[in-house]
Design a protein around this motif. Structure first.
Motif, PDB file in Angstrom:
ATOM      1  N   LYS A  37       0.829  -1.212   0.000  1.00  0.00           N
ATOM      2  CA  LYS A  37       0.000   0.000   0.000  1.00  0.00           C
ATOM      3  C   LYS A  37       0.860   1.259   0.000  1.00  0.00           C
ATOM      4  O   LYS A  37       0.515   2.262  -0.640  1.00  0.00           O
ATOM      5  N   ARG A  38       1.975   1.209   0.722  1.00  0.00           N
ATOM      6  CA  ARG A  38       2.867   2.364   0.758  1.00  0.00           C
ATOM      7  C   ARG A  38       3.462   2.632  -0.624  1.00  0.00           C
ATOM      8  O   ARG A  38       3.546   3.779  -1.077  1.00  0.00           O
TER       9      ARG A  38
ATOM     10  N   ARG B 102       0.715   4.123  -2.882  1.00  0.00           N
ATOM     11  CA  ARG B 102       0.472   5.545  -2.592  1.00  0.00           C
ATOM     12  C   ARG B 102       1.562   6.421  -3.192  1.00  0.00           C
ATOM     13  O   ARG B 102       1.293   7.502  -3.720  1.00  0.00           O
TER      14      ARG B 102
ATOM     15  N   LYS C  50       1.249   6.536  -7.091  1.00  0.00           N
ATOM     16  CA  LYS C  50       0.063   7.288  -7.518  1.00  0.00           C
ATOM     17  C   LYS C  50       0.361   8.763  -7.764  1.00  0.00           C
ATOM     18  O   LYS C  50      -0.341   9.438  -8.518  1.00  0.00           O
TER      19      LYS C  50
END
Length: 467
Positions: A392-393, A396, A399
């Motif tokens: 997830k890091r 992010r 993105k």
């Protein structure tokens, strides 16, 4: 002759199967949905889902970049959808924008006469009437129920609406059937505000509306659609040369975005096909599953439009050349393409099925500039919090500079196939080893090759691949 007929019918069946697969993929993966689906849908209207809107926006962005940002002679604009009714009188739409249509006396459905003739040919295996003399006879019967059709009658294609709170004849206006007129009526405003010298053009992407009968070829022809149009103003003596240059330019744009050359062709209009305003026109056509059809037309509109709007508005729309001290109406070269048609063509063109061991891999091999998602970050084990947290890091962080999705809703093989189907260029897998060596596995869509890349260099690695 039997061989030709069988070959044509087999080819048509294969094409129909491809179309069904593309339509199914669009709904299954969130590209395109039937509008108002929960109410049974509204015919010939479509909604673009999460992946579809990204593909559509990428296509428009690529068009704008090629025609506005990378050229010195094109200015962008965005005209209103609602325009003064006299615009459509001047343009000829009020008088000439008609289709011949027939009604079925039995099932009451309405059909476009040109489509009935074309369908009659397709029903006989795609053989032109010169070879198959029975092809034309079915055009007098309803293609849905076989009932008798009425004589063809003209129907105006423009949507009417009303301006103001009271519906009366004086308040009638139209939803624009094309974006072009908004550029013509702003010709003086552009000259006064930007002072461009010939040749120069105006570019616009926008919605248009036509109340026409459609043959049901998914998003190919709809009542609400988007156009990408350029109106390129030139000296009359330069029009022929400019037309040829724009035909090549627009043809090559599709090729540069990865479309197969064998699926594209140029087709010049015969004199009997030309619109009332055009002196020449060439279509860029794509070989869709339902046959060769127009992606965009490049027309020489001569000086028809500016003369008409000068006459109806009382404003002088001539161009003054301060070098030669001449006043004249420029000729207009118009490349006009459909956003929705182009999206459909690129989807069909990119659709591939490949055998991988005992499985069939469906992959959309879209050009990197068009792919809805550039990167997918996938944790190998979703029950390991530290792996999920790292994935997830990374997502992010990525993105911030590229379109990235995070997905942990299945096994890794299933996740790969899902991303292949939507055309995602790279899959980044975070596994147990990533926690130790600070590296992730990067898988390329087209080759399925995998490479270990350090977390620290991941963004740089992907950015270089995407430029």
């Amino acid at each position: 002759m039997i061989f030709i007929l069988n070959y044509a019918k087999n080819k048509r069946l294969m094409s129909e199967n491809l179309m069904e697969k593309v339509v199914s993929l669009c709904k299954r993966r969130g590209f395109i949905f039937q509008s108002s689906d929960i109410y049974g849908g509204l015919s010939n209207t479509w909604d673009y889902g999460p992946y579809g809107v990204e593909l559509k926006n990428n296509l428009k962005r690529a068009w704008w970049k090629a025609n506005v940002y990378e050229r010195y002679d094109i200015l962008g604009m965005d005209a209103a959808i609602l325009m003064h009714p006299k615009v459509w009188e001047a343009s000829g739409h009020t008088q000439n924008f008609f289709d011949l249509k027939s009604d079925c006396k039995k099932c009451k459905k309405r059909f476009k006469s040109a489509d009935l003739s074309r369908q009659a040919i397709l029903n006989e295996g795609g053989i032109p009437p010169a070879i198959n003399n029975v092809a034309g006879k079915d055009k007098n019967k309803c293609p849905e129920c076989g009932g008798a059709l009425t004589e063809a009658r003209p129907f105006n294609l423009m949507f009417k609406t009303y301006q103001g709170p009271i519906e009366e004849s004086g308040s009638e206006i139209y939803m624009r059937p094309e974006t072009a007129q908004g550029m013509f009526v702003n010709f003086l405003n552009i000259l006064d505000s930007r002072h461009p010298r010939l040749p120069f053009g105006l570019a616009q992407i926008g919605k248009a509306f036509r109340n026409e009968i459609t043959p049901g070829n998914f998003t190919f022809r709809t009542r609400e659609f988007e156009q990408m149009e350029i109106e390129y103003f030139v000296k009359p003596t330069d029009a022929d040369k400019a037309l040829e240059e724009w035909i090549e330019c627009r043809f090559n744009w599709y090729l540069n975005l990865g479309m197969k050359k064998g699926s594209l062709r140029k087709r010049a209009h015969g004199k009997d096909e030309l619109a009332h305003y055009a002196v020449a026109c060439t279509d860029v056509e794509y070989d869709f599953p339902f046959g060769w059809s127009e992606l965009e037309g490049i027309a020489n509109r001569a000086d028809f439009d500016l003369k008409q709007h000068s006459q109806y508005s009382g404003k002088d729309l001539q161009y003054f050349d301060n070098v030669t001290n001449e006043r004249f109406y420029p000729y207009i070269i118009e490349p006009s393409g459909g956003v929705d048609r182009a999206v459909l063509a690129f989807l069909v063109d990119a659709y591939n099925e490949e055998k991988v061991k005992d499985d069939t891999r469906v992959v959309l091999k879209l050009h990197k500039d068009l792919a809805p998602t550039k990167v997918a970050v996938l944790p190998l084990l979703r029950n390991r919090p530290e792996i999920v947290e790292l994935a997830k890091r990374l997502a992010r962080d990525l993105k911030k500079t590229m379109v990235t999705v995070y997905d942990d809703t299945g096994a890794i093989g299933k996740l790969y196939r899902r991303q292949d189907e939507v055309g995602t260029l790279f899959c980044v897998t975070v596994d147990v080893q990533s926690l130790e060596d600070k590296q992730v596995t990067v898988r390329q869509r087209d080759t399925m090759q995998q490479e270990r890349i350090s977390v620290e260099k991941l963004k740089e690695y992907l950015s270089n691949k995407l430029t």
